[in-house]
Scaffold this active site. Structure first.
Site, PDB file in Angstrom:
ATOM      1  N   GLU A  12       0.839  -1.199   0.000  1.00 34.61           N
ATOM      2  CA  GLU A  12       0.000   0.000   0.000  1.00 34.61           C
ATOM      3  C   GLU A  12       0.872   1.247   0.000  1.00 34.61           C
ATOM      4  O   GLU A  12       0.629   2.201  -0.756  1.00 34.61           O
ATOM      5  CB  GLU A  12      -0.920  -0.009   1.217  1.00 34.61           C
ATOM      6  CG  GLU A  12      -1.955  -1.109   1.195  1.00 34.61           C
ATOM      7  CD  GLU A  12      -2.701  -1.257   2.506  1.00 34.61           C
ATOM      8  OE1 GLU A  12      -3.919  -1.503   2.456  1.00 34.61           O
ATOM      9  OE2 GLU A  12      -2.075  -1.133   3.577  1.00 34.61           O
ATOM     10  N   GLY A  78     -12.154  -4.271   2.609  1.00 33.61           N
ATOM     11  CA  GLY A  78     -13.127  -5.185   2.036  1.00 33.61           C
ATOM     12  C   GLY A  78     -14.483  -4.526   1.962  1.00 33.61           C
ATOM     13  O   GLY A  78     -14.894  -3.815   2.887  1.00 33.61           O
ATOM     14  N   GLU A 170      -7.694  -1.434  10.645  1.00 33.25           N
ATOM     15  CA  GLU A 170      -6.924  -0.334  11.234  1.00 33.25           C
ATOM     16  C   GLU A 170      -7.666   0.987  11.409  1.00 33.25           C
ATOM     17  O   GLU A 170      -7.300   1.782  12.286  1.00 33.25           O
ATOM     18  CB  GLU A 170      -5.667  -0.046  10.385  1.00 33.25           C
ATOM     19  CG  GLU A 170      -4.686  -1.178  10.271  1.00 33.25           C
ATOM     20  CD  GLU A 170      -5.001  -2.143   9.141  1.00 33.25           C
ATOM     21  OE1 GLU A 170      -4.578  -3.314   9.231  1.00 33.25           O
ATOM     22  OE2 GLU A 170      -5.686  -1.737   8.182  1.00 33.25           O
ATOM     23  N   ASP A 193     -11.674  -6.254  -2.331  1.00 35.24           N
ATOM     24  CA  ASP A 193     -12.444  -7.493  -2.448  1.00 35.24           C
ATOM     25  C   ASP A 193     -13.817  -7.283  -1.828  1.00 35.24           C
ATOM     26  O   ASP A 193     -14.036  -6.308  -1.099  1.00 35.24           O
ATOM     27  CB  ASP A 193     -11.711  -8.650  -1.751  1.00 35.24           C
ATOM     28  CG  ASP A 193     -11.504  -8.385  -0.266  1.00 35.24           C
ATOM     29  OD1 ASP A 193     -12.166  -9.040   0.548  1.00 35.24           O
ATOM     30  OD2 ASP A 193     -10.673  -7.518   0.085  1.00 35.24           O
TER      31      ASP A 193
END
Length: 227
Positions: A12, A78, A170, A193
């Site tokens: 990331e 997600g 997070e 996803d």
């Protein structure tokens, strides 16, 4: 303005670094940080690590060492709603814990002395609403120490937070640290996803091989619009 950007993983961070101009490496209390410019702002990008403890500790480390006026948590999440497709961008308006319960008589996600949900910086959210493309969504992100991959896990989160749009590991813990330290906070996440809608493990793996760098350009656009 001094802006800190935290992301959980090296891959990331790797997609965020090309956004920085005049970048230099620095050690920040034993952690590597990357400092450069986006627009007129000084920006520090740092890996916070995966999960609530690592992310909260490194949010505090960034606050203590860099003294940012704003922290942005970026990276992937997600999808927790049918409207969130792979590649969708979420600008969170709130963050909450989906794995916290303190016993009978307490509300799910609530800890004594803290809000049920952590609100994002209103000026950032409003700036995003004005400048964002039509495919950017605004709403609640939920965090917990678990990679969500099963239909029943998403259903459990949606029972607690029906309006949840995405989940990660997070955002709420970084928001928690920023709340305690009085530092404005924002979340900009890209959906990697869609748990419960397809084979999200394959989606997640394919995202990293197919995701173009422009996926994270929303962070750059948002920072450039800030005063």
């Amino acid at each position: 303005m001094k802006i800190g950007v935290l992301a959980a993983m090296d891959k990331e961070v790797g997609l965020l670094l090309p956004l920085l101009k005049d970048m230099k490496d620095e050690e920040m209390d034993s952690r590597k940080a990357y400092i450069g410019k986006i627009g007129k702002h000084e920006v520090c990008v740092m890996k916070c690590g995966i999960g609530k403890v690592s992310s909260a500790l490194n949010a505090y480390r960034m606050i203590d060492c860099f003294h940012p006026d704003l922290i942005i948590n970026s990276g992937v999440a997600g999808g927790a709603d049918a409207s969130m497709k792979v590649g969708s961008v979420l600008v969170a308006t709130e963050a909450a814990y989906h794995d916290v319960w303190c016993g009978p008589g307490t509300k799910w996600g609530h800890m004594d002395g803290l809000p049920d949900r952590f609100s994002m910086d209103e000026s950032v959210v409003e700036s995003c609403r004005i400048s964002a493309s039509p495919d950017v969504r605004f709403g609640l992100i939920c965090s917990g120490d678990r990679f969500i991959s099963k239909v029943e896990e998403v259903e459990f989160i949606k029972e607690i937070y029906p309006e949840a749009l995405a989940c990660d590991m997070e955002s709420a813990s970084i928001a928690h640290a920023c709340y305690d330290c009085g530092v404005p906070f924002a979340v900009v996440r890209v959906v990697s996803d869609t748990p419960g809608q397809a084979d999200n493990i394959s989606q997640y793996k394919n995202f990293w091989t197919e995701a173009p760098e422009k996926t994270f350009s929303s962070v750059k656009s948002i920072i450039e619009t800030l005063e």
